[in-house]
Write a protein that holds these residues in place. Structure first.
Motif, mmCIF file in Angstrom:
data_model
loop_
_atom_site.group_PDB
_atom_site.id
_atom_site.type_symbol
_atom_site.label_atom_id
_atom_site.label_comp_id
_atom_site.label_asym_id
_atom_site.label_seq_id
_atom_site.Cartn_x
_atom_site.Cartn_y
_atom_site.Cartn_z
ATOM 1 N N LEU A 1 0.827 -1.200 0.000
ATOM 2 C CA LEU A 1 0.000 0.000 0.000
ATOM 3 C C LEU A 1 0.865 1.254 0.000
ATOM 4 N N ALA A 2 1.926 1.232 0.814
ATOM 5 C CA ALA A 2 2.855 2.367 0.822
ATOM 6 C C ALA A 2 3.482 2.548 -0.550
ATOM 7 N N ASN A 3 3.772 1.433 -1.226
ATOM 8 C CA ASN A 3 4.374 1.523 -2.558
ATOM 9 C C ASN A 3 3.383 2.049 -3.590
ATOM 10 N N VAL A 4 2.089 1.753 -3.411
ATOM 11 C CA VAL A 4 1.070 2.316 -4.308
ATOM 12 C C VAL A 4 1.088 3.844 -4.230
ATOM 13 N N PHE A 5 1.061 4.381 -3.004
ATOM 14 C CA PHE A 5 1.061 5.834 -2.831
ATOM 15 C C PHE A 5 2.380 6.451 -3.291
ATOM 16 N N ASN A 6 3.484 5.765 -3.019
ATOM 17 C CA ASN A 6 4.788 6.248 -3.454
ATOM 18 C C ASN A 6 4.875 6.295 -4.978
ATOM 19 N N SER A 7 4.378 5.254 -5.629
ATOM 20 C CA SER A 7 4.416 5.196 -7.095
ATOM 21 C C SER A 7 3.476 6.227 -7.709
ATOM 22 N N LEU A 8 2.321 6.457 -7.080
ATOM 23 C CA LEU A 8 1.409 7.497 -7.560
ATOM 24 C C LEU A 8 2.062 8.872 -7.457
ATOM 25 N N LEU A 9 2.813 9.080 -6.378
ATOM 26 C CA LEU A 9 3.543 10.341 -6.216
ATOM 27 C C LEU A 9 4.564 10.526 -7.329
ATOM 28 N N GLY A 10 5.304 9.455 -7.626
ATOM 29 C CA GLY A 10 6.272 9.523 -8.714
ATOM 30 C C GLY A 10 5.615 9.702 -10.065
ATOM 31 N N LEU A 11 4.456 9.064 -10.243
ATOM 32 C CA LEU A 11 3.736 9.180 -11.515
ATOM 33 C C LEU A 11 3.250 10.604 -11.746
ATOM 34 N N ILE A 12 2.776 11.247 -10.699
ATOM 35 C CA ILE A 12 2.214 12.590 -10.834
ATOM 36 C C ILE A 12 3.305 13.659 -10.914
#
Length: 204
Positions: free
Chosen positions: A178-189
């Motif tokens: 879950l932490a990686n989902v939010f981290n990856s979304l941050l990188g994506l945006i």
């Protein structure tokens, strides 16, 4: 890039947790470390589903491999593409680990399949599962741990420890993914310069 470093750390952290889940599920399939219980179908249902092997084990290991491989991506477009794949893979790992955690907690609360002395004689079943009319479950009454199940020997403690370990490890996997989902979304945006405080000049 701190996003990439976080992705790599998550990938590395998932590996020992996946190994713990695999080993726990394998041991659950062999009470008393004997194979004949498995061959005769006298293994707890939740253990025979092997969610620790294919869910929190194999699938999460595949996800961890993807996380580590994608952590060194260069280039803005390539970085965002990899971050999108990270979100998808992380989501799949969350589902796999969450299912394993749910099955483990169910197996823990229901109690093991064992041979016990019923009203009709010795039979195989799940005598320690909670019953509203009789008892709330063996977890709240340690006196039932050694007095009900006759075979396999020590199966209550065996399941209690291994389901507890597998449930805890898969629960940690859920949190990490879950932490990686939010981290990856941050990188994506925000892109690859999110942790460098980069300001991209606006072209006129």
């Amino acid at each position: 890039m701190c996003v990439s470093r976080c992705v790599r750390c998550v990938g590395i952290s998932l590996v020992p947790l996946a190994i713990v889940c695999v080993l726990s599920n394998i041991l659950l399939l062999f009470p008393e470390l004997k194979i004949h219980f498995l061959l005769e179908g006298h293994v707890t249902r939740e253990a025979s589903w092997a969610t620790g092997l294919w869910g929190s084990g194999f699938l999460v290991l595949l996800g961890a491999r993807v996380f580590v491989q994608n952590s060194n991506t260069r280039g803005c477009c390539a970085f965002r593409t990899k971050m999108l794949s990270q979100v998808i893979v992380s989501g799949a790992c969350v589902l796999a680990a969450a299912f394993c955690c749910l099955v483990s907690l169910t197996g823990l609360s229901q109690g093991p399949l064992c041979r016990y002395n019923s009203t009709s004689g010795y039979s195989w079943g799940v005598p320690l599962q909670p019953h509203p009319d009789s008892h709330a479950g063996y977890l709240y009454n340690s006196s039932l741990w050694s007095g009900v199940c006759l075979e396999p020997s020590g199966v209550v403690q065996w399941n209690l420890v291994l389901f507890g370990v597998m449930g805890g490890a898969s629960g940690l996997q859920v949190l990490l993914c879950l932490a990686n989902v939010f981290n990856s979304l941050l990188g994506l945006i925000l892109g690859p310069g999110v942790c460098k405080n980069q300001v991209v000049p606006v072209s006129v």
